[in-house]
Write a protein that holds these residues in place. Structure first.
Motif, PDB file in Angstrom:
ATOM      1  N   SER A 122       8.604  15.649 -21.292  1.00 16.57           N
ATOM      2  CA  SER A 122      10.025  15.949 -21.113  1.00 16.57           C
ATOM      3  C   SER A 122      10.776  14.718 -20.580  1.00 16.57           C
ATOM      4  CB  SER A 122      10.173  17.096 -20.115  1.00 16.57           C
ATOM      5  OG  SER A 122       9.625  16.680 -18.881  1.00 16.57           O
ATOM      6  N   GLU A 123      12.084  14.927 -20.419  1.00 21.20           N
ATOM      7  CA  GLU A 123      12.921  13.862 -19.852  1.00 21.20           C
ATOM      8  C   GLU A 123      12.443  13.518 -18.438  1.00 21.20           C
ATOM      9  OE1 GLU A 123      15.617  11.069 -20.294  1.00 21.20           O
ATOM     10  OE2 GLU A 123      15.146  12.511 -21.907  1.00 21.20           O
ATOM     11  N   GLU A 124      12.122  14.610 -17.708  1.00 17.18           N
ATOM     12  CA  GLU A 124      11.659  14.431 -16.323  1.00 17.18           C
ATOM     13  C   GLU A 124      10.361  13.601 -16.294  1.00 17.18           C
ATOM     14  OE1 GLU A 124      11.590  17.398 -12.505  1.00 17.18           O
ATOM     15  OE2 GLU A 124      10.405  17.976 -14.236  1.00 17.18           O
ATOM     16  N   PHE A 125       9.458  13.905 -17.271  1.00 15.20           N
ATOM     17  CA  PHE A 125       8.189  13.153 -17.343  1.00 15.20           C
ATOM     18  C   PHE A 125       8.474  11.667 -17.555  1.00 15.20           C
ATOM     19  CE2 PHE A 125       4.762  11.114 -19.681  1.00 15.20           C
ATOM     20  CZ  PHE A 125       3.661  11.447 -18.916  1.00 15.20           C
ATOM     21  N   LYS A 126       9.417  11.382 -18.474  1.00 17.48           N
ATOM     22  CA  LYS A 126       9.755   9.983 -18.778  1.00 17.48           C
ATOM     23  C   LYS A 126      10.322   9.285 -17.530  1.00 17.48           C
ATOM     24  CE  LYS A 126      10.453   6.425 -21.542  1.00 17.48           C
ATOM     25  NZ  LYS A 126      10.979   5.440 -20.676  1.00 17.48           N
ATOM     26  N   GLU A 127      11.122  10.027 -16.768  1.00 15.70           N
ATOM     27  CA  GLU A 127      11.682   9.436 -15.530  1.00 15.70           C
ATOM     28  C   GLU A 127      10.560   9.064 -14.557  1.00 15.70           C
ATOM     29  OE1 GLU A 127      14.579  12.031 -13.704  1.00 15.70           O
ATOM     30  OE2 GLU A 127      15.836  11.947 -15.519  1.00 15.70           O
ATOM     31  N   LEU A 144      -0.163   7.370 -17.850  1.00 14.52           N
ATOM     32  CA  LEU A 144       1.074   8.102 -18.158  1.00 14.52           C
ATOM     33  C   LEU A 144       1.655   7.665 -19.501  1.00 14.52           C
ATOM     34  CD1 LEU A 144       2.936   8.415 -14.711  1.00 14.52           C
ATOM     35  CD2 LEU A 144       1.496  10.077 -15.879  1.00 14.52           C
ATOM     36  N   TRP A 145       1.550   6.360 -19.785  1.00 14.84           N
ATOM     37  CA  TRP A 145       2.024   5.887 -21.096  1.00 14.84           C
ATOM     38  C   TRP A 145       1.242   6.568 -22.219  1.00 14.84           C
ATOM     39  CZ3 TRP A 145       6.284   4.136 -22.811  1.00 14.84           C
ATOM     40  CH2 TRP A 145       7.100   3.279 -22.054  1.00 14.84           C
ATOM     41  N   LEU A 194       7.438   8.497 -15.371  1.00 17.46           N
ATOM     42  CA  LEU A 194       6.707   7.354 -15.946  1.00 17.46           C
ATOM     43  C   LEU A 194       7.438   6.050 -15.596  1.00 17.46           C
ATOM     44  CD1 LEU A 194       4.825   5.789 -17.892  1.00 17.46           C
ATOM     45  CD2 LEU A 194       6.189   6.643 -19.777  1.00 17.46           C
ATOM     46  N   ASP A 195       8.761   6.065 -15.722  1.00 16.59           N
ATOM     47  CA  ASP A 195       9.552   4.865 -15.404  1.00 16.59           C
ATOM     48  C   ASP A 195       9.418   4.505 -13.913  1.00 16.59           C
ATOM     49  OD1 ASP A 195      10.330   4.684 -17.997  1.00 16.59           O
ATOM     50  OD2 ASP A 195      12.277   5.680 -17.730  1.00 16.59           O
ATOM     51  N   THR A 196       9.422   5.566 -13.077  1.00 17.21           N
ATOM     52  CA  THR A 196       9.297   5.309 -11.629  1.00 17.21           C
ATOM     53  C   THR A 196       7.965   4.632 -11.325  1.00 17.21           C
ATOM     54  OG1 THR A 196      10.546   7.342 -11.291  1.00 17.21           O
ATOM     55  CG2 THR A 196       9.488   6.399  -9.346  1.00 17.21           C
ATOM     56  N   VAL A 197       6.886   5.159 -11.930  1.00 24.80           N
ATOM     57  CA  VAL A 197       5.560   4.535 -11.702  1.00 24.80           C
ATOM     58  C   VAL A 197       5.586   3.091 -12.202  1.00 24.80           C
ATOM     59  CG1 VAL A 197       3.104   4.604 -12.360  1.00 24.80           C
ATOM     60  CG2 VAL A 197       4.275   6.699 -11.693  1.00 24.80           C
ATOM     61  N   GLY A 198       6.245   2.864 -13.353  1.00 21.12           N
ATOM     62  CA  GLY A 198       6.369   1.506 -13.896  1.00 21.12           C
ATOM     63  C   GLY A 198       7.090   0.584 -12.921  1.00 21.12           C
ATOM     64  N   GLU A 199       8.182   1.113 -12.342  1.00 19.33           N
ATOM     65  CA  GLU A 199       8.934   0.296 -11.363  1.00 19.33           C
ATOM     66  C   GLU A 199       8.076  -0.022 -10.139  1.00 19.33           C
ATOM     67  OE1 GLU A 199      12.637   2.169 -10.210  1.00 19.33           O
ATOM     68  OE2 GLU A 199      13.128   2.387 -12.344  1.00 19.33           O
ATOM     69  N   LEU A 200       7.359   1.012  -9.677  1.00 18.26           N
ATOM     70  CA  LEU A 200       6.487   0.803  -8.504  1.00 18.26           C
ATOM     71  C   LEU A 200       5.436  -0.261  -8.804  1.00 18.26           C
ATOM     72  CD1 LEU A 200       5.994   4.512  -7.354  1.00 18.26           C
ATOM     73  CD2 LEU A 200       7.162   2.714  -6.076  1.00 18.26           C
ATOM     74  N   PHE A 216       0.828  -1.218   0.000  1.00 19.58           N
ATOM     75  CA  PHE A 216       0.000   0.000   0.000  1.00 19.58           C
ATOM     76  C   PHE A 216       0.858   1.263   0.000  1.00 19.58           C
ATOM     77  CE2 PHE A 216      -3.104  -3.168   1.515  1.00 19.58           C
ATOM     78  CZ  PHE A 216      -3.989  -3.026   0.462  1.00 19.58           C
ATOM     79  N   GLU A 217       2.098   1.138   0.503  1.00 20.12           N
ATOM     80  CA  GLU A 217       3.031   2.280   0.387  1.00 20.12           C
ATOM     81  C   GLU A 217       3.339   2.547  -1.084  1.00 20.12           C
ATOM     82  OE1 GLU A 217       6.371   1.282   2.877  1.00 20.12           O
ATOM     83  OE2 GLU A 217       5.084   1.393   4.642  1.00 20.12           O
ATOM     84  N   LYS A 218       3.485   1.483  -1.868  1.00 18.14           N
ATOM     85  CA  LYS A 218       3.751   1.631  -3.311  1.00 18.14           C
ATOM     86  C   LYS A 218       2.596   2.362  -3.976  1.00 18.14           C
ATOM     87  CE  LYS A 218       7.447  -0.917  -3.116  1.00 18.14           C
ATOM     88  NZ  LYS A 218       8.672  -0.170  -2.882  1.00 18.14           N
ATOM     89  N   LEU A 219       1.388   2.024  -3.545  1.00 12.09           N
ATOM     90  CA  LEU A 219       0.204   2.674  -4.124  1.00 12.09           C
ATOM     91  C   LEU A 219       0.228   4.176  -3.819  1.00 12.09           C
ATOM     92  CD1 LEU A 219      -2.591   2.328  -5.520  1.00 12.09           C
ATOM     93  CD2 LEU A 219      -3.566   1.923  -3.262  1.00 12.09           C
ATOM     94  N   ALA A 220       0.490   4.511  -2.560  1.00  6.69           N
ATOM     95  CA  ALA A 220       0.505   5.924  -2.161  1.00  6.69           C
ATOM     96  C   ALA A 220       1.650   6.661  -2.863  1.00  6.69           C
ATOM     97  CB  ALA A 220       0.656   6.020  -0.645  1.00  6.69           C
ATOM     98  N   GLU A 221       2.795   5.981  -2.977  1.00  2.00           N
ATOM     99  CA  GLU A 221       3.969   6.582  -3.630  1.00  2.00           C
ATOM    100  C   GLU A 221       3.667   6.844  -5.114  1.00  2.00           C
ATOM    101  OE1 GLU A 221       8.555   5.201  -3.820  1.00  2.00           O
ATOM    102  OE2 GLU A 221       7.344   4.224  -2.284  1.00  2.00           O
ATOM    103  N   ALA A 222       3.062   5.848  -5.774  1.00  2.56           N
ATOM    104  CA  ALA A 222       2.742   5.986  -7.198  1.00  2.56           C
ATOM    105  C   ALA A 222       1.781   7.141  -7.413  1.00  2.56           C
ATOM    106  CB  ALA A 222       2.132   4.690  -7.715  1.00  2.56           C
ATOM    107  N   SER A 223       0.882   7.332  -6.447  1.00  2.22           N
ATOM    108  CA  SER A 223      -0.094   8.419  -6.593  1.00  2.22           C
ATOM    109  C   SER A 223       0.601   9.786  -6.556  1.00  2.22           C
ATOM    110  CB  SER A 223      -1.161   8.233  -5.512  1.00  2.22           C
ATOM    111  OG  SER A 223      -1.405   9.381  -4.813  1.00  2.22           O
ATOM    112  N   VAL A 224       1.596   9.929  -5.686  1.00  2.00           N
ATOM    113  CA  VAL A 224       2.350  11.203  -5.618  1.00  2.00           C
ATOM    114  C   VAL A 224       3.109  11.438  -6.926  1.00  2.00           C
ATOM    115  CG1 VAL A 224       4.254  12.398  -4.435  1.00  2.00           C
ATOM    116  CG2 VAL A 224       2.606  11.080  -3.107  1.00  2.00           C
ATOM    117  N   ILE A 225       3.773  10.399  -7.412  1.00  2.00           N
ATOM    118  CA  ILE A 225       4.573  10.530  -8.646  1.00  2.00           C
ATOM    119  C   ILE A 225       3.657  10.842  -9.836  1.00  2.00           C
ATOM    120  CG2 ILE A 225       6.278   9.397 -10.169  1.00  2.00           C
ATOM    121  CD1 ILE A 225       7.399   9.606  -7.395  1.00  2.00           C
TER     122      ILE A 225
END
Lengths: 218, 349
Positions: free
Chosen positions: A45-50, A104-105, A52-58, A22-31
């Motif tokens: 932008s590059e930042e957006f892609k990063e 995001l994709w 997106l990747d973070t949400v993917g990892e989560l 559930f921490e992953k869920l809350a974290e993904a929501s912030v990102i």
């Protein structure tokens, strides 16, 4: 009899994994919120892609945690009364993460043109969706530790979902009353629906959770 | 070495013990095993050990009460008394009545009293009869108190679902152990109580320890119950289950604890001595029905959960069992003793 000596170790491990999920869920929501705001400001932008990747990892980490939790529940025959409910809850909550990622994709691939006049509407919509998901994460957490608190959290999820519906309707009216091309209107409408759909799903999960909580309390 | 003839006469009591272990273990560990929170193997080991301990350590109280009701003096007579109780349990179970071994043995002893022209001690009989009603009612009251307390402390402690599950498992094991001990202590009288006045076994000396006939009988009875647990209770726990099967795990745990406490109260000589020392009313030491204690506990839980509809058919069957079982067992015992005495030429009184 002897397996009970390791019972508390297994219990702590499982508790920790559920908390992490559930921490992953809350974290993904912030990102997600940061990513959409970033897109409104600077596009894909590059930042957006990063982000997106973070949400993917989560999402991947949450999937792995979900499988681990499922295995632990069944292999060690834990919480036989509520096992089905817990698995149902985790699987449907996992879908919220998938929706974040796919939304995001869609931004990254389709690169919708969001005119400044609609930016505020998108921000407000994203805020409501994020609030609904954050409240859902709290509700899920409460289900495990304090089921009496679940109805209050779920009431907030519903409230934010209704607000998100209202904002999305207003935004769609604004889009279709604007002078942009029809194809752009239709494209933006899909994005509004995509973001709003996350709040709808959060409400569905909260509805399930209400039933599970009632079962725990009786 | 026990004389095979004596063992043959004891077989009816040992069969009763086996049946008790096979059926009543489900009241103690049925929930834990049925919900797979405790494996059957572990349940059977714990249940067997504590049933034997309960029988050997605390079985004397209820056995003395049965002895006061009718002191059977001949081994063939004791054999027929236990056999008729076992036969009555078998017939009543086939007829679908919630039968109790305790009630069957009481009827059978009265049957022996009639046959032998011995007067039945009415005050002891009244004491036993009153426990048949008090037992389920007391179980209901205890279940209500425990459920209220568990809900209160559950809210105060705010345990997580997963941790609560771990505590429930441990509680189920402790409640099961207490239940098995109480079952052995309370119901051993049904199994070998009628053989105690006969003193069929010679004193056994192992080193500096000596075991009286009564102690050996308690051990044999306990072993018979344990054998029932190990050989047949799995099927009962997993397939037939008990009334506990339809309850939530918390309610089922409360029912098991209440049942165990009630059986313990009706078997504890220590508690009786403590109460009488302070001039308080004592609880009679009487073998009571394990299944009816569970039904009483479930009734209490239902009341607390707002289910006020009384299942009159279940209540009716229990009351019918109170009346029909002892009368039937008494008649069977009377006829059986007649045959043993007049056909087989055995001394039964």
């Amino acid at each position: 009899m002897f397996e009970n000596f390791s019972l508390f170790k297994r219990t702590s491990e499982l508790e920790s994994k559920i908390d992490q999920f559930f921490e992953k869920l809350a974290e993904a929501s912030v990102i997600y919120r940061l990513a959409v705001r970033g897109y409104l400001r600077e596009g894909a932008s590059e930042e957006f892609k990063e982000r997106l990747d973070t949400v993917g990892e989560l999402e991947t980490q949450a999937d792995s945690l979900r499988r681990d939790i499922e295995q632990k529940l069944y292999k060690n025959i834990l919480i036989p009364d509520s096992r089905g409910d817990v698995l149902g809850l985790i699987e449907t909550a996992d879908d919220v993460l998938t929706l974040f990622q796919s939304s995001l994709w869609a931004f990254y691939i389709e690169k919708p043109v969001i005119h400044d006049q609609f930016a505020n509407g998108f921000k407000r919509l994203t805020n409501m969706v994020i609030k609904a998901v954050d409240e859902l994460a709290l509700s899920c957490h409460a289900f495990f530790r304090n089921p009496h608190a679940v109805p209050a959290h779920n009431a907030k999820v519903t409230l934010y979902e209704k607000e998100a519906d209202k904002v999305s309707s207003e935004l769609k009216v604004q889009i279709f009353e604007s002078k942009i091309k029809l194809v752009e209107k239709l494209h933006l409408r899909d994005f509004v629906n995509g973001i709003d759909g996350i709040a709808d799903h959060a409400e569905d999960v909260a509805d399930r959770l209400s039933i599970y909580a009632i079962k725990r309390l009786t | 070495m026990i004389d095979p003839i004596i063992l043959l006469f004891l077989s009816s009591g040992l069969f009763l013990g086996w049946a008790l272990g096979a059926n009543d273990a489900a009241n103690v560990f049925g929930t834990a095993v049925g919900t797979r929170m405790v494996s059957w193997r572990n349940a059977a080991i714990i249940c067997s050990i504590f049933v034997i301990l309960g029988a050997v350590i605390s079985g004397a109280g209820t056995s003395q009460t049965l002895g006061k009701l009718g002191a059977i003096t001949a081994l063939p007579g004791a054999f027929m008394t236990a056999l008729s109780a076992g036969f009555s349990v078998f017939v009543m179970t086939k007829s679908g009545l919630p039968v109790s071994t305790s009630q069957a043995i009481v009827g059978a002893i009265i049957g022996w009293n009639f046959f032998s022209n011995q007067a039945t001690d009415t005050s002891t009989l009244a004491k036993i009869l009153s426990t048949w009603i008090i037992c389920p009612l007391l179980a209901a009251v205890i279940a209500i108190v425990i459920l209220k307390l568990s809900k209160y402390f559950g809210r105060k402690m705010n345990l997580s679902l997963i941790r609560l599950d771990a505590y429930k498992r441990i509680a189920l094991i402790f409640a099961g152990a207490l239940g098995a001990y109480s079952l052995g202590a309370n119901n051993i009288a049904n199994v070998i109580g009628v053989f105690i006045p006969v003193q069929p076994l010679a004193e056994l000396k192992i080193g500096s320890f000596s075991f009286s006939s009564t102690q050996q009988l308690f051990l044999l009875g306990g072993l018979a119950i344990a054998l029932g647990v190990c050989t047949y209770s799995k099927k009962v726990m997993l397939t037939l289950g008990s009334d506990l099967g339809q309850l939530s795990s918390t309610s089922a745990l409360v029912a098991v604890i209440s049942h165990s406490i009630v059986l313990f109260l009706f078997a504890s000589q220590g508690l009786e001595a403590l109460l009488s020392r302070y001039g308080l009313p004592t609880i009679p030491l009487v073998p009571v029905s394990s299944s009816q204690a569970v039904v009483g506990a479930i009734f209490g839980i239902s009341i607390l959960q707002g289910i006020t509809a009384v299942k009159w058919n279940v209540l009716g069957k229990i009351i019918a069992g109170w009346v029909v079982t002892p009368i039937f067992a008494g008649i069977v015992c009377f006829i059986g003793l007649f045959f043993l005495q007049n056909v087989f030429r055995l001394i039964v009184i």
